[in-house]
Design a protein around this motif. Structure first.
Motif, short mmCIF file in Angstrom:
data_model
loop_
_atom_site.label_atom_id
_atom_site.label_comp_id
_atom_site.label_asym_id
_atom_site.label_seq_id
_atom_site.Cartn_x
_atom_site.Cartn_y
_atom_site.Cartn_z
N GLU A 29 30.08 19.07 33.95
CA GLU A 29 30.25 20.29 33.17
C GLU A 29 29.04 21.19 33.34
O GLU A 29 27.93 20.71 33.51
N SER A 30 29.30 22.49 33.29
CA SER A 30 28.24 23.46 33.41
C SER A 30 28.21 24.33 32.16
O SER A 30 29.18 25.01 31.86
N VAL A 33 28.80 27.97 33.36
CA VAL A 33 30.14 28.34 33.84
C VAL A 33 31.14 27.30 33.32
O VAL A 33 31.46 26.33 34.01
N SER A 35 34.25 27.20 33.15
CA SER A 35 35.44 26.99 33.96
C SER A 35 35.17 26.13 35.19
O SER A 35 36.09 25.79 35.94
N ALA A 36 33.92 25.76 35.42
CA ALA A 36 33.56 24.96 36.59
C ALA A 36 33.52 23.47 36.29
O ALA A 36 32.88 22.70 37.01
N SER A 37 34.21 23.03 35.26
CA SER A 37 34.23 21.61 34.91
C SER A 37 35.08 20.83 35.90
O SER A 37 36.07 21.32 36.42
N SER A 38 34.67 19.58 36.14
CA SER A 38 35.40 18.73 37.09
C SER A 38 35.16 17.27 36.77
O SER A 38 34.31 16.92 35.95
N TRP A 53 38.74 19.59 40.30
CA TRP A 53 38.36 20.71 39.44
C TRP A 53 39.41 20.91 38.35
O TRP A 53 40.61 20.95 38.63
N ILE A 77 34.42 25.37 49.41
CA ILE A 77 34.87 26.36 48.43
C ILE A 77 36.15 26.95 49.02
O ILE A 77 36.11 27.59 50.08
N ARG A 89 26.26 19.71 48.92
CA ARG A 89 26.14 19.39 47.50
C ARG A 89 25.34 18.10 47.35
O ARG A 89 25.32 17.26 48.25
N THR A 112 22.86 24.02 40.35
CA THR A 112 24.08 24.79 40.05
C THR A 112 24.25 25.01 38.55
O THR A 112 25.09 25.80 38.15
N ALA A 114 25.24 22.58 36.69
CA ALA A 114 26.18 21.53 36.28
C ALA A 114 25.45 20.19 36.16
O ALA A 114 24.48 19.92 36.87
#
Length: 117
Positions: A29-30, A33, A35-38, A53, A77, A89, A112, A114
């Motif tokens: 989690e970030s 951002v 919405s950038a959770s994965s 994602w 991406i 990464r 990032t 995250a």
């Protein structure tokens, strides 16, 4: 004597066999951002990382290396109508912090924002 060798073989099969090895599951989690959770699955036996994602359901699996407490892999991406953009990464297993660099092969990866736990 035969029972000792059978017992030894059974113990070694349990310890050495990666067939039943479970993947390490981390939640990423970030705070910057949301919405950038994965979800990140690390297959430590085969050196592979799968990232799924939340927002898009996009899933990718990449070969990964582990050295000095850091996992490294090349993800992508996705870009609609264009070739995917490769991105270096890394995940520091000591802190859970994720780093990335769009220039693949770069020694300098930037945070990032995250964290995976």
């Amino acid at each position: 004597m035969r029972s000792i060798s059978v017992l030894t073989a059974a113990v070694l099969a349990t310890v050495v066999s990666p067939a039943n090895a479970e993947k390490l599951k981390l939640r990423c989690e970030s705070p910057l951002v949301p919405s950038a959770s994965s979800t990140l699955y690390i297959d430590e036996v085969n050196g592979r990382i799968t990232q799924i994602w939340d927002a898009s359901g996009y899933e990718e699996t990449s070969p990964a290396t582990f050295k000095d407490g850091v996992w490294r892999w090349v993800g992508t991406i996705p870009v609609e109508g264009e070739p995917d953009i490769p991105i270096d990464r890394s995940l520091d297993r000591r802190t859970g912090e994720v780093f990335a660099a769009i220039q693949v092969g770069s020694e300098r990866l930037l945070p990032t924002g995250a964290f995976c736990r």
